[in-house]
Design a protein around this motif. Structure first.
Motif, mmCIF file in Angstrom:
data_model
loop_
_atom_site.group_PDB
_atom_site.id
_atom_site.type_symbol
_atom_site.label_atom_id
_atom_site.label_comp_id
_atom_site.label_asym_id
_atom_site.label_seq_id
_atom_site.Cartn_x
_atom_site.Cartn_y
_atom_site.Cartn_z
ATOM 1 N N LYS A 22 0.830 -1.258 0.386
ATOM 2 C CA LYS A 22 0.215 -0.183 -0.107
ATOM 3 C C LYS A 22 0.749 1.797 0.382
ATOM 4 N N PHE A 23 0.478 2.527 -1.223
ATOM 5 C CA PHE A 23 1.125 3.417 -0.776
ATOM 6 C C PHE A 23 -0.044 4.255 -1.103
ATOM 7 N N THR A 24 0.359 5.804 -0.722
ATOM 8 C CA THR A 24 -0.894 6.434 -0.046
ATOM 9 C C THR A 24 -0.113 8.058 -0.130
ATOM 10 N N ASN A 25 -0.982 9.063 -0.861
ATOM 11 C CA ASN A 25 -0.634 10.606 -0.738
ATOM 12 C C ASN A 25 -2.383 11.025 -0.245
ATOM 13 N N GLN A 26 -2.609 12.500 -0.449
ATOM 14 C CA GLN A 26 -2.861 12.848 0.119
ATOM 15 C C GLN A 26 -4.465 12.224 -1.570
ATOM 16 N N SER A 27 -4.334 12.515 -2.472
ATOM 17 C CA SER A 27 -5.480 12.553 -3.362
ATOM 18 C C SER A 27 -6.172 10.500 -3.750
ATOM 19 N N TYR A 28 -4.780 10.037 -3.565
ATOM 20 C CA TYR A 28 -4.761 8.433 -3.566
ATOM 21 C C TYR A 28 -4.257 7.469 -3.321
ATOM 22 N N VAL A 29 -4.572 6.162 -2.844
ATOM 23 C CA VAL A 29 -4.114 5.589 -2.629
ATOM 24 C C VAL A 29 -3.551 4.775 -3.676
ATOM 25 N N LEU A 30 -2.377 3.574 -3.769
ATOM 26 C CA LEU A 30 -2.065 2.418 -4.479
ATOM 27 C C LEU A 30 -1.579 0.900 -3.828
ATOM 28 N N TYR A 31 -2.861 0.168 -4.235
ATOM 29 C CA TYR A 31 -2.135 -1.250 -3.818
ATOM 30 C C TYR A 31 -1.240 -1.681 -5.314
ATOM 31 N N THR A 32 -0.299 -2.619 -5.020
ATOM 32 C CA THR A 32 0.298 -2.698 -6.018
ATOM 33 C C THR A 32 0.448 -4.182 -5.436
ATOM 34 N N VAL A 81 -3.367 -0.883 -8.039
ATOM 35 C CA VAL A 81 -5.585 -1.020 -7.862
ATOM 36 C C VAL A 81 -5.272 0.190 -7.041
ATOM 37 N N LEU A 82 -6.220 1.312 -7.569
ATOM 38 C CA LEU A 82 -5.944 2.848 -7.520
ATOM 39 C C LEU A 82 -7.170 3.007 -6.963
ATOM 40 N N ILE A 83 -7.229 3.985 -5.467
ATOM 41 C CA ILE A 83 -8.519 4.827 -5.342
ATOM 42 C C ILE A 83 -8.005 5.971 -4.704
ATOM 43 N N VAL A 84 -9.382 6.694 -5.814
ATOM 44 C CA VAL A 84 -9.521 8.448 -5.834
ATOM 45 C C VAL A 84 -9.357 8.007 -4.148
ATOM 46 N N ARG A 85 -9.438 9.325 -3.705
ATOM 47 C CA ARG A 85 -9.003 10.271 -2.367
ATOM 48 C C ARG A 85 -10.422 11.699 -2.811
#
Length: 109
Positions: A22-32, A81-85
């Protein structure tokens, strides 16, 4: 982005989310997760609270175009998988693209 480069099934989304990094920032969460197909794939999802169907589809189209510009699907070693925040809504297209680029570099895609 071509359809063969998309994660489409619910089971595939869940597998990447539960088994991936899992990688995150203010706008997205990314799972690889390491890819099993010949080319990398990416799935994009967001909450219904971000707007009606028209707005959500517009956001997904924008994010798919960003991914198409930033990722070389043949050389990329991971499915994602990219989750938009909600932070996505506060930025413009260039800001969101730069944010996504930094997240991909952190995840070494």
């Amino acid at each position: 982005m071509k359809k063969k480069n998309r994660v489409r099934k619910h089971e595939e989304f869940q597998k990447v989310i539960h088994n991936g990094k899992k990688f995150t920032n203010q706008s997205y969460v990314l799972y690889t997760l390491k890819k099993k197909e010949e080319e990398a794939r990416i799935g994009i999802t967001l909450s219904k609270k971000m707007g009606n169907a028209v707005k959500r589809n517009q956001i997904k189209r924008q994010v798919r175009m960003m991914c198409q510009d930033l990722i070389d699907f043949e050389k990329c070693p991971n499915d994602a998988v990219l989750i938009v925040r909600f932070g996505y809504l506060s930025g413009d297209f260039e800001h969101n693209k730069n944010s996504l680029e930094k997240l991909f570099s952190k995840a070494t895609m």
